[in-house]
Design a protein around this motif. Sequence first.
Motif, PDB file in Angstrom:
ATOM      1  N   CYS A 136       1.083  -1.111   0.005  1.00  0.00           N
ATOM      2  CA  CYS A 136       0.161  -0.011  -0.024  1.00  0.00           C
ATOM      3  C   CYS A 136       0.842   1.210   0.064  1.00  0.00           C
ATOM      4  CB  CYS A 136      -0.854  -0.015   1.174  1.00  0.00           C
ATOM      5  SG  CYS A 136      -0.077  -0.425   2.619  1.00  0.00           S
ATOM      6  N   ALA A 137       0.292   2.188   0.292  1.00  0.00           N
ATOM      7  CA  ALA A 137       1.090   3.616   0.296  1.00  0.00           C
ATOM      8  C   ALA A 137       2.148   3.640   1.429  1.00  0.00           C
ATOM      9  CB  ALA A 137       0.292   4.923   0.582  1.00  0.00           C
ATOM     10  N   SER A 138       1.719   3.352   2.680  1.00  0.00           N
ATOM     11  CA  SER A 138       2.537   3.247   3.758  1.00  0.00           C
ATOM     12  C   SER A 138       3.684   1.964   3.707  1.00  0.00           C
ATOM     13  CB  SER A 138       1.777   3.137   5.162  1.00  0.00           C
ATOM     14  OG  SER A 138       0.905   2.146   5.086  1.00  0.00           O
ATOM     15  N   GLY A 139       3.007   0.803   3.073  1.00  0.00           N
ATOM     16  CA  GLY A 139       3.895  -0.286   3.053  1.00  0.00           C
ATOM     17  C   GLY A 139       5.056  -0.109   2.042  1.00  0.00           C
ATOM     18  N   THR A 140       4.695   0.651   0.896  1.00  0.00           N
ATOM     19  CA  THR A 140       5.508   0.949   0.102  1.00  0.00           C
ATOM     20  C   THR A 140       7.030   1.837   0.525  1.00  0.00           C
ATOM     21  OG1 THR A 140       4.011   0.767  -1.918  1.00  0.00           O
ATOM     22  CG2 THR A 140       6.116   1.915  -2.325  1.00  0.00           C
ATOM     23  N   LEU A 141       6.540   2.583   1.419  1.00  0.00           N
ATOM     24  CA  LEU A 141       7.442   3.568   2.042  1.00  0.00           C
ATOM     25  C   LEU A 141       8.359   2.797   3.003  1.00  0.00           C
ATOM     26  CD1 LEU A 141       5.735   7.014   2.623  1.00  0.00           C
ATOM     27  CD2 LEU A 141       7.593   6.414   0.925  1.00  0.00           C
ATOM     28  N   PHE A 142       7.742   2.029   3.924  1.00  0.00           N
ATOM     29  CA  PHE A 142       8.488   1.351   4.986  1.00  0.00           C
ATOM     30  C   PHE A 142       9.309   0.136   4.356  1.00  0.00           C
ATOM     31  CE2 PHE A 142       4.903  -1.781   6.056  1.00  0.00           C
ATOM     32  CZ  PHE A 142       5.780  -2.832   6.382  1.00  0.00           C
ATOM     33  N   THR A 143       8.636  -0.460   3.315  1.00  0.00           N
ATOM     34  CA  THR A 143       9.493  -1.704   2.717  1.00  0.00           C
ATOM     35  C   THR A 143      10.687  -1.013   1.861  1.00  0.00           C
ATOM     36  OG1 THR A 143       7.866  -1.726   1.072  1.00  0.00           O
ATOM     37  CG2 THR A 143       7.978  -3.334   2.937  1.00  0.00           C
ATOM     38  N   ALA A 144      10.536  -0.007   1.406  1.00  0.00           N
ATOM     39  CA  ALA A 144      11.439   0.536   0.304  1.00  0.00           C
ATOM     40  C   ALA A 144      12.677   1.170   1.115  1.00  0.00           C
ATOM     41  CB  ALA A 144      11.182   1.574  -0.439  1.00  0.00           C
ATOM     42  N   GLY A 145      12.391   1.579   2.469  1.00  0.00           N
ATOM     43  CA  GLY A 145      13.261   2.026   3.456  1.00  0.00           C
ATOM     44  C   GLY A 145      13.920   0.821   4.104  1.00  0.00           C
ATOM     45  N   GLY A 146      13.308  -0.131   4.259  1.00  0.00           N
ATOM     46  CA  GLY A 146      13.689  -1.268   4.775  1.00  0.00           C
ATOM     47  C   GLY A 146      14.761  -2.033   3.915  1.00  0.00           C
ATOM     48  N   GLY A 147      15.101  -1.550   2.457  1.00  0.00           N
ATOM     49  CA  GLY A 147      15.921  -2.390   1.578  1.00  0.00           C
ATOM     50  C   GLY A 147      15.178  -2.953   0.659  1.00  0.00           C
ATOM     51  N   ASN A 148      14.188  -3.141   0.526  1.00  0.00           N
ATOM     52  CA  ASN A 148      13.374  -3.904  -0.693  1.00  0.00           C
ATOM     53  C   ASN A 148      13.620  -3.085  -1.846  1.00  0.00           C
ATOM     54  OD1 ASN A 148      11.533  -5.275  -2.670  1.00  0.00           O
ATOM     55  ND2 ASN A 148      10.547  -6.058  -0.698  1.00  0.00           N
ATOM     56  N   ALA A 149      14.490  -3.701  -2.732  1.00  0.00           N
ATOM     57  CA  ALA A 149      14.804  -2.833  -4.011  1.00  0.00           C
ATOM     58  C   ALA A 149      13.378  -2.905  -4.900  1.00  0.00           C
ATOM     59  CB  ALA A 149      15.896  -3.756  -4.723  1.00  0.00           C
ATOM     60  N   ARG A 150      12.706  -4.082  -5.156  1.00  0.00           N
ATOM     61  CA  ARG A 150      11.619  -4.197  -5.666  1.00  0.00           C
ATOM     62  C   ARG A 150      10.473  -3.157  -5.352  1.00  0.00           C
ATOM     63  NH1 ARG A 150       6.706  -6.037  -5.258  1.00  0.00           N
ATOM     64  NH2 ARG A 150       5.415  -7.152  -6.964  1.00  0.00           N
ATOM     65  N   MET A 151      10.457  -2.980  -3.951  1.00  0.00           N
ATOM     66  CA  MET A 151       9.625  -1.617  -3.695  1.00  0.00           C
ATOM     67  C   MET A 151       9.915  -0.460  -3.933  1.00  0.00           C
ATOM     68  SD  MET A 151       7.224  -3.562  -2.519  1.00  0.00           S
ATOM     69  CE  MET A 151       5.905  -2.152  -2.262  1.00  0.00           C
ATOM     70  N   VAL A 152      11.248  -0.331  -4.149  1.00  0.00           N
ATOM     71  CA  VAL A 152      11.588   1.081  -4.720  1.00  0.00           C
ATOM     72  C   VAL A 152      11.137   1.245  -6.264  1.00  0.00           C
ATOM     73  CG1 VAL A 152      13.805   2.303  -5.508  1.00  0.00           C
ATOM     74  CG2 VAL A 152      13.771   0.948  -3.441  1.00  0.00           C
ATOM     75  N   VAL A 153      11.158   0.475  -7.142  1.00  0.00           N
ATOM     76  CA  VAL A 153      10.540   0.442  -8.241  1.00  0.00           C
ATOM     77  C   VAL A 153       9.180   0.400  -8.140  1.00  0.00           C
ATOM     78  CG1 VAL A 153      10.096  -0.862 -10.498  1.00  0.00           C
ATOM     79  CG2 VAL A 153      12.401  -1.384  -9.329  1.00  0.00           C
ATOM     80  N   THR A 154       8.430  -0.004  -7.369  1.00  0.00           N
ATOM     81  CA  THR A 154       6.991   0.291  -7.194  1.00  0.00           C
ATOM     82  C   THR A 154       6.702   1.889  -6.662  1.00  0.00           C
ATOM     83  OG1 THR A 154       6.447  -1.879  -6.384  1.00  0.00           O
ATOM     84  CG2 THR A 154       4.786  -0.332  -5.823  1.00  0.00           C
ATOM     85  N   LEU A 155       7.496   2.224  -5.861  1.00  0.00           N
ATOM     86  CA  LEU A 155       7.374   3.740  -5.395  1.00  0.00           C
ATOM     87  C   LEU A 155       7.813   4.657  -6.578  1.00  0.00           C
ATOM     88  CD1 LEU A 155       7.241   5.942  -3.328  1.00  0.00           C
ATOM     89  CD2 LEU A 155       9.716   5.463  -2.712  1.00  0.00           C
ATOM     90  N   LEU A 156       8.710   4.173  -7.469  1.00  0.00           N
ATOM     91  CA  LEU A 156       9.031   5.063  -8.595  1.00  0.00           C
ATOM     92  C   LEU A 156       7.809   5.199  -9.596  1.00  0.00           C
ATOM     93  CD1 LEU A 156      10.816   6.801 -10.534  1.00  0.00           C
ATOM     94  CD2 LEU A 156      11.533   4.501 -11.556  1.00  0.00           C
ATOM     95  N   PHE A 157       7.070   4.069 -10.009  1.00  0.00           N
ATOM     96  CA  PHE A 157       6.014   4.210 -10.630  1.00  0.00           C
ATOM     97  C   PHE A 157       4.513   4.716  -9.969  1.00  0.00           C
ATOM     98  CE2 PHE A 157       8.743   1.750 -13.160  1.00  0.00           C
ATOM     99  CZ  PHE A 157       8.542   2.266 -14.417  1.00  0.00           C
ATOM    100  N   PHE A 158       4.649   4.382  -8.607  1.00  0.00           N
ATOM    101  CA  PHE A 158       3.449   4.929  -7.843  1.00  0.00           C
ATOM    102  C   PHE A 158       3.666   6.535  -8.221  1.00  0.00           C
ATOM    103  CE2 PHE A 158       1.490   3.946  -3.434  1.00  0.00           C
ATOM    104  CZ  PHE A 158       0.549   4.966  -3.666  1.00  0.00           C
ATOM    105  N   ILE A 159       4.846   6.946  -8.152  1.00  0.00           N
ATOM    106  CA  ILE A 159       4.794   8.502  -8.349  1.00  0.00           C
ATOM    107  C   ILE A 159       4.402   9.030  -9.759  1.00  0.00           C
ATOM    108  CG2 ILE A 159       6.515  10.366  -8.619  1.00  0.00           C
ATOM    109  CD1 ILE A 159       8.170   8.960  -6.345  1.00  0.00           C
ATOM    110  N   VAL A 160       4.699   8.222 -10.835  1.00  0.00           N
ATOM    111  CA  VAL A 160       4.283   8.128 -12.122  1.00  0.00           C
ATOM    112  C   VAL A 160       2.728   8.261 -12.262  1.00  0.00           C
ATOM    113  CG1 VAL A 160       4.415   7.359 -14.499  1.00  0.00           C
ATOM    114  CG2 VAL A 160       6.535   7.287 -13.130  1.00  0.00           C
TER     115      VAL A 160
END
Length: 407
Positions: A136-160
């Motif tokens: 989700c929104a909070s999940g994307t942030l905290f898992t990306a911050g926790g080092g999940n590279a896949r969720m960094v990609v999700t965050l990028l396209f979340f922004i798009v």
Amino acid sequence: MTQVANADQSRQMPLHQSPIVWGSVALLLVALLLVGSAISVTQGALMLVGGALGLVLYHAAFGFTSAWRVFILERRGRGLRAQMVLLAVAVVLFFPALSAGMLFDHPVRGFVSPIGVSVMVGAFMFGIGMQLGGGCASGTLFTAGGGNARMVVTLLFFIVGSVLATINFDWWSSLPAFQPTSLVELGAGPGIATSLALFAVIAAVTVWLERRRHGSLEAAAVPAERRGTARWLRGPWPLLFGAVALALLNFATLALSGKPWGITSAFALWGAKGIQVLGMDPGQWSYWQQPGNAQALSQSIWHDINSVMNIGIILGAMLAAALAGRFQPSFRIPLRSLLACVIGGVMLGYGARIAFGCNIGAYFSGIASGSLHGWVWMVFAFAGNMVGVKLRPFFFAQPARPAVSGC
């Protein structure tokens, strides 16, 4: 003696994680000092609240996506019941302040939005995106911050996706909708009683369905090496503790900023800033001509409350992951999983904008504000999750239920 020594050693943080711990602490402190001195002390405090949110989200593995997926697939409702506790604590704290319009001698307002076609479509899209994007929104942030590279990609396209939604946001806003309505209008007492009754009904339904399928309720399992005082430093934290802590931190956000916790409007802002760097002018779109949005676009992101808190969440989750010895980014992402990140991220961003919020701004903070649009959002987002769960096997080879819960 040997067993005791081995147990003590297993509780120690891996040595290679120590620099990450101190690095994340340093980053959070530097950001806190810079924002506090350059913008305001209140803005710095909000970044600190964001850091605490990231720590709680990671250590409690408080997820919306996985909780809904596990209930849909297995009828295990522990995560959903924790969400009802989260909402119950929030309405008890929020409704009296919102009814009075003041909190600690400062004006406050809730997130109350219209109920219309855009909310239904957007929430449904967001629900599908939750399961494909992996959070989700909070999940994307905290898992990306926790080092999940896949969720960094999700965050990028979340922004798009968020930016794309601002292009024709005025069209979605023109579709049929009811006026914003809040249970707070009933009065703080009746509004709280009505909300608590609804939460109790949902919790009771999850208990009935879980016992019907499994015969008993699922108990939380705590690794032996994480019991005792070490658990509070390195996790995992009890799920209900996480629910209460998140509600308290949302209330702290209301007290400091005058409004509840939100996330995804910042993603649209980040994307619009990126477009400006590329030489385009998003200011010509009607979304960015609205007074609040126009001001945000003209200022640094450090003036934006949601942006500051989002950055705090990422840094807080990084610290939590390092303390847990789990900050180990892997950039080996299967192609289909990567495709799911792209599709899911865009759906998350687009859906959140046209639905007036995400699982935090619309669901958590919306229901905490008494907004009926938050309840409608929950229904249609859950329906979207059901579709998303059906689509997951095409993209993911791993089991539908993760070994570690959370978004």
